[in-house]
Design an enzyme around this catalytic site. Structure first.
Site, short mmCIF file in Angstrom:
data_model
loop_
_atom_site.label_atom_id
_atom_site.label_comp_id
_atom_site.label_asym_id
_atom_site.label_seq_id
_atom_site.Cartn_x
_atom_site.Cartn_y
_atom_site.Cartn_z
N GLY A 62 -13.50 8.12 5.27
CA GLY A 62 -14.52 7.26 4.65
C GLY A 62 -15.88 7.35 5.32
CE1 TYR A 63 -19.87 4.96 2.28
CE2 TYR A 63 -17.76 3.83 2.18
CZ TYR A 63 -18.87 4.32 1.55
OH TYR A 63 -19.01 4.18 0.19
CG ASP A 64 -14.12 6.24 10.18
OD1 ASP A 64 -14.47 5.06 9.98
OD2 ASP A 64 -12.94 6.58 10.35
CG ASP B 275 -9.85 -4.25 -1.05
OD1 ASP B 275 -9.53 -3.05 -1.09
OD2 ASP B 275 -10.83 -4.70 -1.67
CG HIS C 264 -12.81 -2.93 9.45
ND1 HIS C 264 -12.94 -1.75 10.16
CD2 HIS C 264 -12.48 -2.57 8.19
CE1 HIS C 264 -12.70 -0.73 9.35
NE2 HIS C 264 -12.41 -1.20 8.15
CE LYS D 64 -5.80 0.37 3.40
NZ LYS D 64 -6.30 -0.34 2.23
CE LYS E 18 -11.41 3.31 11.88
NZ LYS E 18 -11.21 4.09 10.64
CB SER F 222 -0.89 0.02 1.25
OG SER F 222 -1.61 1.24 1.32
P1 IMP Z 1 -9.40 0.35 0.98
O1 IMP Z 1 -9.45 0.04 -0.48
O2 IMP Z 1 -9.17 -0.87 1.82
O3 IMP Z 1 -8.46 1.46 1.31
O4 IMP Z 1 -10.84 0.89 1.42
C1 IMP Z 1 -11.92 1.04 0.53
C2 IMP Z 1 -12.94 1.99 1.08
O5 IMP Z 1 -13.66 1.39 2.15
C3 IMP Z 1 -12.40 3.29 1.65
O6 IMP Z 1 -12.19 4.24 0.66
C4 IMP Z 1 -13.55 3.70 2.57
O7 IMP Z 1 -14.57 4.31 1.85
C5 IMP Z 1 -14.05 2.36 3.09
N1 IMP Z 1 -13.38 2.03 4.38
C6 IMP Z 1 -12.51 1.02 4.63
N2 IMP Z 1 -12.11 1.03 5.92
C7 IMP Z 1 -12.75 2.07 6.49
C8 IMP Z 1 -12.72 2.61 7.82
O8 IMP Z 1 -12.02 2.17 8.75
N3 IMP Z 1 -13.52 3.70 8.01
C9 IMP Z 1 -14.29 4.25 7.04
N4 IMP Z 1 -14.33 3.81 5.80
C10 IMP Z 1 -13.56 2.72 5.52
#
Ligand code: IMP
Length: 199
Positions: free
Chosen positions: A155-157, A71, A182, A14, A177, A9
């Protein structure tokens, strides 16, 4: 590189989360940012773990070191698991977090609290240069709020409520957090594999 793993990454947030959850053990975590190589992966696999697999295997091939990649995304029960693997681009290819949150809240307008269940999922793949690999997964269940609450995180936090805490992810400190997320849960499952793969 001895006692090192490479995180597939280039995402600063991250990388920080992985370092903070893994702590300062005998294994050093590097990332794409430490290499002068053009890492490029199409994240259009059919599942979280397929995308994680693509990133981890490419990283191991290029660096010759044990590599891990994750992911993650949000699955909403009422929407049959959407946005899922499309979490980052739910409201369009270059959608902002705000646009994605707005779209999700619109789709859940009028849906009662009891039907607003959701889960964040994180899939991690560890891949050795010899081609040996394993996967682990972590989840955190919650409820989608009706309005945004809090300003931490990403993100959706702001719309993901953790019922036991009565707070959204965006109302928690990074430490709070990182104890329940997850990603934290998946990384805890990864921990024993790191020693196995790196020793
Ligand atoms: P990624 O490709 O694993 O970086 O995550 C894909 C998408 O999932 C991010 O752009 C967020 O929209 C959502 N996402 C993943 N993990 C989180 C989190 O911990 N909080 C909020 N949104 C998340």
């Amino acid at each position: 590189m001895k006692n090192a793993i490479i995180l597939g990454s280039g995402n600063e947030g991250k990388i920080k989360e992985f370092r903070s959850i893994l702590g300062t053990g005998s294994i050093t975590l590097f990332s794409w940012k430490d290499f002068d190589c053009p890492f490029s992966v199409r994240e259009d696999g059919a599942s979280f773990w397929e995308n994680a697999f693509r990133k981890a295997s490419l990283t191991a091939q290029i660096t010759g070191s044990v590599s891990v990649a994750d992911d993650s995304g949000l699955e909403v029960d009422y929407l049959n698991g959407r946005p899922g693997i499309f979490s980052a681009r739910y409201a369009g290819a270059h959608a902002t977090d705000q646009e994605n949150n707005d779209k999700l809240l619109r789709e859940l307008e009028g849906v009662p609290f009891t039907k607003r269940g959701a889960r964040f999922v994180c899939a991690i793949v560890i891949f050795s240069p010899e081609g040996k690999w394993e996967r682990v997964e972590g989840e955190c269940r919650g409820i989608i709020t009706e309005n945004q609450q809090g300003s931490q995180g990403f993100g959706y936090d702001p719309i993901f409520l953790v019922p036991e805490l009565g707070k959204t992810f965006a109302e928690l400190s990074a430490e709070e957090k990182n104890r329940i997320s997850h990603r934290a849960r998946a990384i805890e499952k990864l921990r024993p594999l790191l020693t196995k793969y790196v020793s």
